[in-house]
Write a protein that holds these residues in place. Structure first.
Motif, PDB file in Angstrom:
ATOM      1  N   ASP B  82       0.841  -1.195   0.000  1.00  0.00           N
ATOM      2  CA  ASP B  82       0.000   0.000   0.000  1.00  0.00           C
ATOM      3  C   ASP B  82       0.867   1.231   0.000  1.00  0.00           C
ATOM      4  O   ASP B  82       1.771   1.373   0.819  1.00  0.00           O
ATOM      5  CB  ASP B  82      -0.921  -0.009   1.214  1.00  0.00           C
ATOM      6  N   LEU B  83       0.573   2.124  -0.919  1.00  0.00           N
ATOM      7  CA  LEU B  83       1.314   3.376  -1.020  1.00  0.00           C
ATOM      8  C   LEU B  83       1.047   4.193   0.238  1.00  0.00           C
ATOM      9  O   LEU B  83      -0.107   4.367   0.624  1.00  0.00           O
ATOM     10  CB  LEU B  83       0.852   4.130  -2.272  1.00  0.00           C
ATOM     11  N   ALA B  84       2.137   4.666   0.872  1.00  0.00           N
ATOM     12  CA  ALA B  84       1.993   5.370   2.152  1.00  0.00           C
ATOM     13  C   ALA B  84       1.009   6.530   2.029  1.00  0.00           C
ATOM     14  O   ALA B  84       0.195   6.766   2.917  1.00  0.00           O
ATOM     15  CB  ALA B  84       3.343   5.876   2.621  1.00  0.00           C
ATOM     16  N   ALA B  85       1.082   7.255   0.908  1.00  0.00           N
ATOM     17  CA  ALA B  85       0.234   8.430   0.740  1.00  0.00           C
ATOM     18  C   ALA B  85      -1.247   8.044   0.673  1.00  0.00           C
ATOM     19  O   ALA B  85      -2.125   8.854   0.922  1.00  0.00           O
ATOM     20  CB  ALA B  85       0.635   9.176  -0.521  1.00  0.00           C
ATOM     21  N   GLU B  86      -1.507   6.773   0.341  1.00  0.00           N
ATOM     22  CA  GLU B  86      -2.905   6.360   0.182  1.00  0.00           C
ATOM     23  C   GLU B  86      -3.466   5.669   1.421  1.00  0.00           C
ATOM     24  O   GLU B  86      -4.637   5.316   1.466  1.00  0.00           O
ATOM     25  CB  GLU B  86      -3.033   5.411  -1.025  1.00  0.00           C
ATOM     26  N   ILE B  87      -2.605   5.448   2.406  1.00  0.00           N
ATOM     27  CA  ILE B  87      -3.088   4.791   3.621  1.00  0.00           C
ATOM     28  C   ILE B  87      -3.929   5.776   4.419  1.00  0.00           C
ATOM     29  O   ILE B  87      -3.516   6.905   4.679  1.00  0.00           O
ATOM     30  CB  ILE B  87      -1.917   4.283   4.479  1.00  0.00           C
ATOM     31  N   ASP B  88      -5.108   5.357   4.803  1.00  0.00           N
ATOM     32  CA  ASP B  88      -5.980   6.194   5.597  1.00  0.00           C
ATOM     33  C   ASP B  88      -5.765   5.850   7.073  1.00  0.00           C
ATOM     34  O   ASP B  88      -5.985   4.716   7.491  1.00  0.00           O
ATOM     35  CB  ASP B  88      -7.435   5.959   5.183  1.00  0.00           C
ATOM     36  N   LEU B  89      -5.322   6.836   7.824  1.00  0.00           N
ATOM     37  CA  LEU B  89      -4.975   6.598   9.226  1.00  0.00           C
ATOM     38  C   LEU B  89      -6.192   6.101  10.011  1.00  0.00           C
ATOM     39  O   LEU B  89      -6.107   5.188  10.824  1.00  0.00           O
ATOM     40  CB  LEU B  89      -4.423   7.888   9.830  1.00  0.00           C
ATOM     41  N   GLU B  90      -7.340   6.706   9.732  1.00  0.00           N
ATOM     42  CA  GLU B  90      -8.570   6.323  10.429  1.00  0.00           C
ATOM     43  C   GLU B  90      -8.874   4.840  10.207  1.00  0.00           C
ATOM     44  O   GLU B  90      -9.121   4.086  11.142  1.00  0.00           O
ATOM     45  CB  GLU B  90      -9.747   7.150   9.882  1.00  0.00           C
ATOM     46  N   THR B  91      -8.828   4.444   8.936  1.00  0.00           N
ATOM     47  CA  THR B  91      -9.133   3.058   8.580  1.00  0.00           C
ATOM     48  C   THR B  91      -8.156   2.106   9.260  1.00  0.00           C
ATOM     49  O   THR B  91      -8.536   1.053   9.770  1.00  0.00           O
ATOM     50  CB  THR B  91      -9.047   2.865   7.053  1.00  0.00           C
ATOM     51  N   ALA B  92      -6.874   2.515   9.268  1.00  0.00           N
ATOM     52  CA  ALA B  92      -5.851   1.674   9.876  1.00  0.00           C
ATOM     53  C   ALA B  92      -6.082   1.534  11.374  1.00  0.00           C
ATOM     54  O   ALA B  92      -5.973   0.444  11.939  1.00  0.00           O
ATOM     55  CB  ALA B  92      -4.465   2.249   9.595  1.00  0.00           C
ATOM     56  N   GLU B  93      -6.442   2.654  12.030  1.00  0.00           N
ATOM     57  CA  GLU B  93      -6.725   2.614  13.470  1.00  0.00           C
ATOM     58  C   GLU B  93      -7.903   1.673  13.742  1.00  0.00           C
ATOM     59  O   GLU B  93      -7.875   0.878  14.673  1.00  0.00           O
ATOM     60  CB  GLU B  93      -7.074   4.028  13.981  1.00  0.00           C
ATOM     61  N   GLU B  94      -8.903   1.811  12.905  1.00  0.00           N
ATOM     62  CA  GLU B  94     -10.101   0.974  13.051  1.00  0.00           C
ATOM     63  C   GLU B  94      -9.717  -0.513  12.913  1.00  0.00           C
ATOM     64  O   GLU B  94     -10.136  -1.368  13.694  1.00  0.00           O
ATOM     65  CB  GLU B  94     -11.142   1.376  11.995  1.00  0.00           C
ATOM     66  N   ALA B  95      -8.877  -0.796  11.904  1.00  0.00           N
ATOM     67  CA  ALA B  95      -8.432  -2.169  11.675  1.00  0.00           C
ATOM     68  C   ALA B  95      -7.664  -2.679  12.883  1.00  0.00           C
ATOM     69  O   ALA B  95      -7.776  -3.843  13.272  1.00  0.00           O
ATOM     70  CB  ALA B  95      -7.569  -2.241  10.426  1.00  0.00           C
ATOM     71  N   ARG B  96      -6.862  -1.783  13.497  1.00  0.00           N
ATOM     72  CA  ARG B  96      -6.088  -2.208  14.669  1.00  0.00           C
ATOM     73  C   ARG B  96      -7.017  -2.548  15.829  1.00  0.00           C
ATOM     74  O   ARG B  96      -6.882  -3.589  16.471  1.00  0.00           O
ATOM     75  CB  ARG B  96      -5.131  -1.090  15.094  1.00  0.00           C
ATOM     76  N   ARG B  97      -8.004  -1.677  16.080  1.00  0.00           N
ATOM     77  CA  ARG B  97      -8.950  -1.951  17.163  1.00  0.00           C
ATOM     78  C   ARG B  97      -9.675  -3.263  16.913  1.00  0.00           C
ATOM     79  O   ARG B  97      -9.815  -4.093  17.806  1.00  0.00           O
ATOM     80  CB  ARG B  97      -9.956  -0.796  17.283  1.00  0.00           C
ATOM     81  N   GLU B  98     -10.087  -3.430  15.675  1.00  0.00           N
ATOM     82  CA  GLU B  98     -10.805  -4.652  15.285  1.00  0.00           C
ATOM     83  C   GLU B  98      -9.958  -5.895  15.580  1.00  0.00           C
ATOM     84  O   GLU B  98     -10.423  -6.861  16.187  1.00  0.00           O
ATOM     85  CB  GLU B  98     -11.129  -4.574  13.781  1.00  0.00           C
ATOM     86  N   ALA B  99      -8.684  -5.833  15.165  1.00  0.00           N
ATOM     87  CA  ALA B  99      -7.795  -6.971  15.351  1.00  0.00           C
ATOM     88  C   ALA B  99      -7.546  -7.232  16.828  1.00  0.00           C
ATOM     89  O   ALA B  99      -7.508  -8.382  17.278  1.00  0.00           O
ATOM     90  CB  ALA B  99      -6.475  -6.725  14.616  1.00  0.00           C
ATOM     91  N   GLN B 100      -7.401  -6.141  17.600  1.00  0.00           N
ATOM     92  CA  GLN B 100      -7.164  -6.321  19.030  1.00  0.00           C
ATOM     93  C   GLN B 100      -8.371  -6.941  19.709  1.00  0.00           C
ATOM     94  O   GLN B 100      -8.231  -7.830  20.543  1.00  0.00           O
ATOM     95  CB  GLN B 100      -6.821  -4.979  19.680  1.00  0.00           C
ATOM     96  N   ARG B 101      -9.554  -6.481  19.317  1.00  0.00           N
ATOM     97  CA  ARG B 101     -10.785  -7.074  19.867  1.00  0.00           C
ATOM     98  C   ARG B 101     -10.807  -8.566  19.578  1.00  0.00           C
ATOM     99  O   ARG B 101     -11.091  -9.372  20.456  1.00  0.00           O
ATOM    100  CB  ARG B 101     -12.008  -6.403  19.239  1.00  0.00           C
ATOM    101  N   ALA B 102     -10.499  -8.892  18.331  1.00  0.00           N
ATOM    102  CA  ALA B 102     -10.540 -10.296  17.918  1.00  0.00           C
ATOM    103  C   ALA B 102      -9.559 -11.126  18.745  1.00  0.00           C
ATOM    104  O   ALA B 102      -9.872 -12.241  19.167  1.00  0.00           O
ATOM    105  CB  ALA B 102     -10.217 -10.417  16.435  1.00  0.00           C
ATOM    106  N   LEU B 103      -8.384 -10.552  19.009  1.00  0.00           N
ATOM    107  CA  LEU B 103      -7.374 -11.289  19.777  1.00  0.00           C
ATOM    108  C   LEU B 103      -7.807 -11.452  21.227  1.00  0.00           C
ATOM    109  O   LEU B 103      -7.633 -12.507  21.835  1.00  0.00           O
ATOM    110  CB  LEU B 103      -6.034 -10.553  19.721  1.00  0.00           C
ATOM    111  N   GLU B 104      -8.415 -10.382  21.786  1.00  0.00           N
ATOM    112  CA  GLU B 104      -8.843 -10.454  23.180  1.00  0.00           C
ATOM    113  C   GLU B 104     -10.011 -11.403  23.352  1.00  0.00           C
ATOM    114  O   GLU B 104     -10.141 -12.066  24.374  1.00  0.00           O
ATOM    115  CB  GLU B 104      -9.222  -9.055  23.680  1.00  0.00           C
ATOM    116  N   ALA B 105     -10.869 -11.473  22.321  1.00  0.00           N
ATOM    117  CA  ALA B 105     -12.030 -12.353  22.402  1.00  0.00           C
ATOM    118  C   ALA B 105     -11.575 -13.807  22.509  1.00  0.00           C
ATOM    119  O   ALA B 105     -12.301 -14.659  23.016  1.00  0.00           O
ATOM    120  CB  ALA B 105     -12.917 -12.173  21.174  1.00  0.00           C
ATOM    121  N   GLY B 106     -10.372 -14.092  22.060  1.00  0.00           N
ATOM    122  CA  GLY B 106      -9.831 -15.442  22.197  1.00  0.00           C
ATOM    123  C   GLY B 106     -10.333 -16.362  21.113  1.00  0.00           C
ATOM    124  O   GLY B 106     -11.532 -16.595  20.959  1.00  0.00           O
TER     125      GLY B 106
END
Lengths: 283, 141
Positions: B82-106
């Motif tokens: 992914d081109l750095a200029a095209e990465i959306d910080l909001e989307t990435a943050e959301e993806a991180r929260r999503e992934a963390q939730r998934a990991l915590e859910a076990g």
């Protein structure tokens, strides 16, 4: 002869069908365009991987990696790609018949893995032993979608469960023609070294063994993904053509029914007039 | 002599042009590629791939894959690029929260666990690169 009302009802029903088939035709047409774009967009990666393997052809000896090793004997596995949904003309029937012929010719030593509901149902009906069945990957298959299946077959092959794994899928030839094809997935047969440079000259990091053990499973997944994309394009184009024919048939039927309807109507009018005339004379 | 660079992912051709230098995250550390590099086939790690051409620099978030140096071109076969200029910080943050939730859910399935970990790693990488990119291009040796 059917009554006027009954014919009118049938015309209405056929009109409704025509509306649905026409809508499906247009939906399939736009999905076909998307599927073709996806197939084209995925090509550079698979071409590159193919090229890399060709470069390495001289290094890729059978001893170098078990995914390249030809085994004598061993069971065969066929991965059959079909669609989840029907109304796609003879697309699935052709692929299924093609696979079944292969199975009949080569005896009982074949196991099947199906992708798509149509293939699974057909294999169950034919009482072929199913190793696994996957749901179709939808209209927009992602690379990540095929990874579980790719992992399953590479693991099975490495474990020695099979001596050979083939893929049966529908090749998109043109919008009007899709052809079932069989391609060998495993063991991998790299293309002969054409141009490029001899593989021995490459520096491998961390080592040839590690790079190959990562690269080869990837190649299997990519071949699979290409076939899935090809299958999606085939499905949409087959459905588009099938629905176009259905729409045209509906139009023909409407014409016929309208003609019959008018004949019946005319006959009724004539009969009524004769009745009136006869009645008038009787007075 | 410029260097021909192709960056391909399973789903698309992400980049194809002539460049001066490629710096990428190799499996064994940063790897700089200049013209006339010896033929090489290496696994890629996770990180930032920088492309220098003219006076400008572009950067991609690279998530595993392979790099091949051939006499005629350099090819990056990345899982995702992914081109750095095209990465959306909001989307990435959301993806991180999503992934963390998934990991915590076990997760029970190991495949799912690996997928969630990969998603988290990828989101973190995106955030890191997008942040760095926003601060403006840094001039590094």
């Amino acid at each position: 002869m059917a009554s006027q009302r009954e014919i009118r009802r049938r015309i209405g029903a056929v009109r409704n069908i025509r509306q649905i088939t026409r809508a499906m035709q247009f939906v399939a047409a736009s999905k076909l365009r998307r599927a073709q774009e996806a197939t084209l967009a995925a090509r550079p990666y698979s071409d590159t991987l193919e090229e890399v393997l060709a470069d390495l052809a001289s290094v890729l000896t059978e001893e170098e990696h078990p995914l390249l090793a030809r085994r004598s004997g061993g069971r065969r596995c066929i991965v059959l790609l079909t669609t989840d949904r029907g109304l796609a003309g003879s697309l699935n029937t052709n692929a299924i018949r093609f696979a079944l012929r292969e199975i009949v010719e080569h005896g009982d030593d074949i196991t099947v893995i199906t992708v798509g509901r149509k293939g699974r149902d057909a294999m169950r009906r034919a009482r072929v032993s199913l190793e696994a069945s996957f749901n179709g990957f939808g209209d927009r298959p992602r690379f990540a979608d095929v990874l579980p299946l790719a992992r399953l077959i590479t693991d099975d092959y490495l474990a020695g469960t099979y001596g050979r794994i083939d893929l049966v899928y529908s090749v998109f030839v043109t919008t009007l023609t899709q052809r079932p094809r069989l391609g060998q997935l495993l063991p991998i047969r790299p293309a002969p070294d054409t141009a490029g440079i001899p593989g021995r000259q490459f520096i491998f990091e961390p080592s040839p063994g590690v790079v190959l053990s990562q690269l080869l499973p990837r190649y299997v997944a990519t071949r699979l993904y290409q076939a899935v994309l090809e299958g999606t394009a085939s499905e949409q184009s087959a459905r588009m053509v099938a629905m176009k024919n259905a729409t045209e048939n509906a139009e023909e039927l409407i014409e016929d029914l309208t003609l019959t309807y008018n004949k019946v109507r005319q006959a009724n009018i004539t009969r009524e007039m004769i009745e009136i005339a006869t009645g008038a004379r009787a007075l | 002599m410029p260097l021909r660079l192709d960056i391909v992912t399973p789903e698309r051709l992400a980049f194809s042009d002539e460049v001066d230098e490629v710096i990428c995250p190799g499996i064994e550390g940063q790897l700089g590629i200049l013209p006339h590099h010896a033929p090489l086939l290496t696994q890629l790690g996770v990180g930032e791939l920088r492309v220098k051409r003219g006076g400008t620099e572009e950067s991609f978030a690279i998530f595993g894959g392979f790099l091949q140096v051939r006499p005629d071109k350099v090819v990056v076969m990345a899982e995702t690029a992914d081109l750095a200029a095209e990465i959306d910080l909001e989307t990435a943050e959301e993806a991180r929260r999503e992934a963390q939730r998934a990991l915590e859910a076990g997760y029970v399935e190991t495949a799912d666990l690996a997928a969630a970990r990969a998603a988290l790693q990828r989101a973190l990488l995106h955030i890191q690169i997008a942040r760095r990119h926003r601060e403006g291009p840094r001039h590094r040796g």
